[in-house]
Enzyme design. Structure first.
Site, mmCIF file in Angstrom:
data_model
loop_
_atom_site.group_PDB
_atom_site.id
_atom_site.type_symbol
_atom_site.label_atom_id
_atom_site.label_comp_id
_atom_site.label_asym_id
_atom_site.label_seq_id
_atom_site.Cartn_x
_atom_site.Cartn_y
_atom_site.Cartn_z
ATOM 1 N N TYR A 112 59.100 19.826 -28.834
ATOM 2 C CA TYR A 112 59.752 18.706 -28.158
ATOM 3 C C TYR A 112 59.180 17.359 -28.609
ATOM 4 O O TYR A 112 59.649 16.314 -28.147
ATOM 5 C CB TYR A 112 59.584 18.840 -26.639
ATOM 6 C CG TYR A 112 60.429 19.937 -26.041
ATOM 7 C CD1 TYR A 112 61.806 19.782 -25.893
ATOM 8 C CD2 TYR A 112 59.861 21.136 -25.631
ATOM 9 C CE1 TYR A 112 62.588 20.784 -25.358
ATOM 10 C CE2 TYR A 112 60.629 22.144 -25.088
ATOM 11 C CZ TYR A 112 61.991 21.972 -24.948
ATOM 12 O OH TYR A 112 62.770 22.966 -24.421
ATOM 13 N N LYS A 162 43.297 21.449 -36.071
ATOM 14 C CA LYS A 162 42.639 20.420 -35.273
ATOM 15 C C LYS A 162 41.167 20.228 -35.644
ATOM 16 O O LYS A 162 40.619 19.136 -35.483
ATOM 17 C CB LYS A 162 42.748 20.742 -33.784
ATOM 18 C CG LYS A 162 44.150 20.586 -33.217
ATOM 19 C CD LYS A 162 44.140 20.811 -31.714
ATOM 20 C CE LYS A 162 45.521 20.612 -31.112
ATOM 21 N NZ LYS A 162 45.514 20.727 -29.630
ATOM 22 N N SER A 223 39.229 29.570 -24.653
ATOM 23 C CA SER A 223 38.118 28.818 -25.253
ATOM 24 C C SER A 223 38.511 28.159 -26.572
ATOM 25 O O SER A 223 37.650 27.792 -27.370
ATOM 26 C CB SER A 223 36.927 29.760 -25.478
ATOM 27 O OG SER A 223 37.308 30.874 -26.273
ATOM 28 N N TYR A 307 54.348 24.384 -20.856
ATOM 29 C CA TYR A 307 55.431 23.616 -20.240
ATOM 30 C C TYR A 307 56.801 24.264 -20.449
ATOM 31 O O TYR A 307 57.808 23.763 -19.952
ATOM 32 C CB TYR A 307 55.459 22.184 -20.790
ATOM 33 C CG TYR A 307 55.479 22.102 -22.297
ATOM 34 C CD1 TYR A 307 56.668 22.180 -23.014
ATOM 35 C CD2 TYR A 307 54.291 21.979 -23.013
ATOM 36 C CE1 TYR A 307 56.676 22.137 -24.391
ATOM 37 C CE2 TYR A 307 54.281 21.926 -24.393
ATOM 38 C CZ TYR A 307 55.483 22.001 -25.074
ATOM 39 O OH TYR A 307 55.483 21.962 -26.449
ATOM 40 N N GLY A 328 52.192 21.906 -17.786
ATOM 41 C CA GLY A 328 51.599 21.021 -18.785
ATOM 42 C C GLY A 328 52.520 19.952 -19.332
ATOM 43 O O GLY A 328 52.178 19.269 -20.300
#
Length: 366
Positions: A112, A162, A223, A307, A328
């Protein structure tokens, strides 16, 4: 009838004065636009807009008109921004270019993010497009260099890059360093800078839904990268006790100083806030939950960073147990807003984030 005509004549007189003042204001708006164009200043300034509204409401002698006046100024400033945008982005401006933004990751699937960023850019009068860039690991470094050459407006980063992208960056923000993960990259003359807006988005979500964490017992399920942002926010905002639940306690212990427990040990914990940072329960596997209803019922608030669907089985357990349940979606919108703020050095009001949140929620439900 004669009395009504007299009143209308008075209205005509006032309207004439308003029109003259409107024209005067728009001339000043054009001057502001010219200054912003010359000095590369963003059109949007949410703090300034808020101050203008509050200041002018105070000028009222009759408070009954405060709500109407606020709406009047909101509409007036929308027209002003429209005129500024036309002045700055006119066809005569040959230097105008469309900024490219995007999300890089391994497997992006349906996201999205383009929809959210499109709405943000429309609201704050930014000229840009937001695309998805699905990349294999071996091409990430080269892609970053290409984005730098083409003067990319900014990038978001998702799984599994990330952590890996951090070695290619010139600067990393303090919160991203502490988290050990970056999800937002800004390009500038100094190179590439990394930030973590998951951290910001999680905080905004807690604030919107009035979830207190100071001195509270908090449990984080999972985690991974997003869990690191959540845990760091909990630490920075004085959570009382933090438990991290992992399927691999030994491996998770290498990444965290907090108490790492197994899912079996979680059955013994009574707490205040439980946060699901795992993908368990995400569409299309909507009939699963990372923990049982028995576990969820031992907390006062349950947050699921998923979400889609809007209500996971995890959150249904929470609602059935009579405790606060939050998905979320607001975090997703808030981290996107924070990214645009970082990329464009602007401040975006919470009203815009709330409006986009409402639109996106309706889109997902429909």
């Amino acid at each position: 009838m004669k009395e009504l005509e007299e009143i209308r004549k008075e209205i005509d007189r006032v309207d004439k004065n308003i029109t003259e003042l409107f024209e005067e204001r728009m001339k000043l708006v054009i001057k502001v636009a010219e200054y912003k164009k010359e000095n590369n200043v963003p059109i949007i300034d949410s703090k300034r807009e808020k101050n203008v509204i509050e200041k002018n409401i105070k000028y009222l002698k009759d408070d009954r008109y405060s709500e109407v006046l606020e709406e009047f100024y909101i509409n007036l400033m929308e027209l002003s921004k429209k005129l500024e945008k036309k002045q700055i982005y006119s066809k005569k401006n040959e230097n105008l270019s469309t900024s490219i933004y995007g999300l890089i990751g391994g497997k992006l699937g349906h996201s999205y993010s383009p929809y959210i960023h499109k709405l943000i850019m429309e609201k704050v009068s930014l000229n840009g497009i937001y695309n998805l860039f699905e990349l294999p690991e071996k091409k990430v470094k080269g892609a970053l260099e290409t984005f730098k050459i083409i003067n990319c407006g900014g990038l978001n980063v998702t799984i599994p890059y990330k952590v890996d992208v951090m070695k290619n960056l010139n600067e990393i923000s303090d919160e991203a360093k502490k988290i050990g993960a970056v999800n937002t990259i800004k390009f500038s003359q100094n190179g590439m800078s990394g930030f973590n807006t998951d951290y910001i988005g999680f905080g905004k979500m807690l604030k919107k839904f009035k979830i207190e964490i100071k001195d509270k017992v908090c449990v984080v399920l999972g985690s991974g990268g997003v869990a690191k942002a959540v845990v760091q926010y909990l630490k920075d905002n004085f959570a009382g006790k933090i438990y991290i639940v992992s399927r691999n306690v030994q491996r998770a212990s290498k990444d965290y100083d907090e108490c790492i427990i197994s899912y079996q040990e979680l059955l013994k914990i009574n707490g205040d806030v439980i946060v699901n940072c795992t993908p368990v329960g995400m569409s299309p596997e909507i009939d699963t939950s990372p923990v049982s209803k028995e576990v969820v019922s031992k907390f006062s608030s349950a947050l699921d960073l998923i979400y889609n669907p809007i209500e996971t089985l995890f959150l249904k357990y929470a609602k059935d147990s009579g405790i606060k349940a939050v998905n979320g979606l607001y975090m997703l919108v808030s981290q996107a807003v924070a990214s645009q703020e970082i990329w464009n050095d602007i401040s975006i009001s919470e009203d815009i984030a709330n409006e986009i949140y409402d639109k996106l929620e309706g889109k997902i439900k429909s």
